[in-house]
Design a protein around this motif. Structure first.
Motif, mmCIF file in Angstrom:
data_model
loop_
_atom_site.group_PDB
_atom_site.id
_atom_site.type_symbol
_atom_site.label_atom_id
_atom_site.label_comp_id
_atom_site.label_asym_id
_atom_site.label_seq_id
_atom_site.Cartn_x
_atom_site.Cartn_y
_atom_site.Cartn_z
ATOM 1 N N UNK A 59 0.837 -1.207 0.000
ATOM 2 C CA UNK A 59 0.000 0.000 0.000
ATOM 3 C C UNK A 59 0.872 1.258 0.000
ATOM 4 N N UNK A 60 0.189 2.393 -0.031
ATOM 5 C CA UNK A 60 0.885 3.677 0.009
ATOM 6 C C UNK A 60 1.600 3.866 1.344
ATOM 7 N N UNK A 61 2.746 4.494 1.282
ATOM 8 C CA UNK A 61 3.503 4.828 2.492
ATOM 9 C C UNK A 61 2.912 6.066 3.159
ATOM 10 N N UNK A 62 3.419 6.393 4.315
ATOM 11 C CA UNK A 62 3.042 7.624 5.010
ATOM 12 C C UNK A 62 3.333 8.812 4.089
ATOM 13 N N UNK A 63 2.314 9.666 3.803
ATOM 14 C CA UNK A 63 2.507 10.780 2.874
ATOM 15 C C UNK A 63 3.623 11.746 3.251
ATOM 16 N N UNK A 64 4.033 11.726 4.527
ATOM 17 C CA UNK A 64 5.101 12.629 4.954
ATOM 18 C C UNK A 64 6.493 12.002 4.811
ATOM 19 N N UNK A 65 6.555 10.778 4.304
ATOM 20 C CA UNK A 65 7.826 10.057 4.264
ATOM 21 C C UNK A 65 8.516 10.181 2.906
ATOM 22 N N UNK A 66 9.821 9.924 2.923
ATOM 23 C CA UNK A 66 10.587 9.879 1.682
ATOM 24 C C UNK A 66 10.132 8.721 0.808
ATOM 25 N N UNK A 67 9.715 7.636 1.431
ATOM 26 C CA UNK A 67 9.269 6.481 0.637
ATOM 27 C C UNK A 67 8.044 6.844 -0.200
ATOM 28 N N UNK A 68 7.144 7.622 0.365
ATOM 29 C CA UNK A 68 5.962 8.050 -0.400
ATOM 30 C C UNK A 68 6.380 8.932 -1.573
ATOM 31 N N UNK A 69 7.367 9.798 -1.348
ATOM 32 C CA UNK A 69 7.883 10.640 -2.432
ATOM 33 C C UNK A 69 8.385 9.780 -3.586
ATOM 34 N N UNK A 70 9.148 8.730 -3.263
ATOM 35 C CA UNK A 70 9.655 7.850 -4.310
ATOM 36 C C UNK A 70 8.536 7.037 -4.954
ATOM 37 N N UNK A 71 7.537 6.657 -4.164
ATOM 38 C CA UNK A 71 6.381 5.979 -4.751
ATOM 39 C C UNK A 71 5.701 6.872 -5.785
ATOM 40 N N UNK A 72 5.565 8.143 -5.458
ATOM 41 C CA UNK A 72 4.910 9.091 -6.357
ATOM 42 C C UNK A 72 5.674 9.233 -7.675
ATOM 43 N N UNK A 73 6.980 9.360 -7.594
ATOM 44 C CA UNK A 73 7.738 9.600 -8.829
ATOM 45 C C UNK A 73 7.878 8.321 -9.671
ATOM 46 N N UNK A 74 7.793 7.158 -9.029
ATOM 47 C CA UNK A 74 7.903 5.898 -9.762
ATOM 48 C C UNK A 74 6.563 5.432 -10.343
ATOM 49 N N UNK A 75 5.460 5.900 -9.786
ATOM 50 C CA UNK A 75 4.135 5.375 -10.105
ATOM 51 C C UNK A 75 3.818 5.288 -11.608
ATOM 52 N N UNK A 76 4.008 6.365 -12.381
ATOM 53 C CA UNK A 76 3.610 6.306 -13.794
ATOM 54 C C UNK A 76 4.364 5.251 -14.611
ATOM 55 N N UNK A 77 5.591 4.940 -14.202
ATOM 56 C CA UNK A 77 6.377 3.923 -14.908
ATOM 57 C C UNK A 77 6.157 2.542 -14.298
ATOM 58 N N UNK A 78 6.002 2.486 -13.003
ATOM 59 C CA UNK A 78 5.840 1.217 -12.295
ATOM 60 C C UNK A 78 4.629 0.434 -12.802
#
Length: 244
Positions: free
Chosen positions: A176-195
């Motif tokens: 699932x999505x990470x904590x929106x305040x975390x760096x992991x969520x930031x990386x999830x966001x930038x990877x999403x369109x390609x992932x």
């Protein structure tokens, strides 16, 4: 969406440009559907090794849901290569459903390694529409690492609810999505369109627990955990069960 996130999404997309071009031309999806079973056969053992403790805990109560006949009828939805078979109780009858017909060949190998499972059939169908499965016919539905790639989560949960008998259970484990305040969520966001192209529609930022909480199930229990994949964008997971 913040401009800096869009910028990094574009950077990742440029790196994976051939994949995006093939997707735009409609050529990537057939490739991905053939490639995914091959990759999952190799990845599954690693997932079970690292998530085995959680899976054992999750599936330890499966036998509690045997039907009046004393049999346990399990629908393995999005069965893939049969990653959950080692954790099923002996003698259970398993009906496998997956929208990708290419998994059937790999499923045979897993069945040979898990002869305590009584295989019933392999149906090619999306989880949102399983007319081959009668209403109220299953004691348990197991669906793991599937909802991340489903467009209509409400639809698949409604269909799971339909095929379960009264008092039956739906078992799930999802990243699932990470904590929106975390760096992991930031990386999830930038990877999403390609992932989504890498994972056959998989989306990293789904707050799947919210869909479960508003579903038709009478009771939903789950835990948030971090999988032991230290740098992975799919480290945050939930697992639990829901009762009809």
């Amino acid at each position: 969406m913040a401009p800096h996130i869009v910028f990094f999404q574009i950077c990742v997309a440029i790196i994976a440009l051939p994949m995006h071009i093939l997707a735009l031309l409609g050529l990537w999806d057939p490739i991905a559907k053939k490639l995914l079973p091959y990759l999952m056969e190799r990845i599954t053992k690693n997932i079970n090794k690292h998530m085995g403790k959680h899976k054992k805990e999750l599936f330890s109560s499966l036998s509690d849901f045997k039907g009046p006949s004393g049999e346990l009828k399990v629908l393995d939805l999005g069965c893939g290569t049969g990653a959950n078979f080692p954790f099923y109780p002996s003698g259970c009858k398993v009906l496998c459903v997956d929208p990708n017909p290419n998994f059937k060949t790999y499923l045979s190998k897993s069945l040979a390694e898990n002869d305590h499972v009584h295989f019933q059939d392999f149906l090619v169908a999306p989880g949102e529409n399983m007319p081959q499965v009668a209403s109220g016919s299953m004691d348990v539905v197991v669906c793991t690492l599937v909802l991340c790639s489903v467009d209509n989560i409400d639809g698949i949960l409604a269909e799971i609810h339909r095929v379960l008998r009264p008092g039956g259970a739906y078992y799930f484990l999802e990243h699932v999505a990470a904590d929106p305040s975390s760096w992991r969520y930031f990386f999830q966001m930038i990877l999403d369109p390609t992932w989504k192209h890498i994972g056959d529609g998989c989306k990293l930022t789904k707050e799947t627990w919210k869909y479960l909480e508003r579903s038709k199930f009478s009771e939903v229990k789950y835990k948030h955990v971090l999988a032991p994949f230290k740098w992975s964008p799919v480290r945050p997971h939930i697992y639990g069960y829901a009762l009809k």
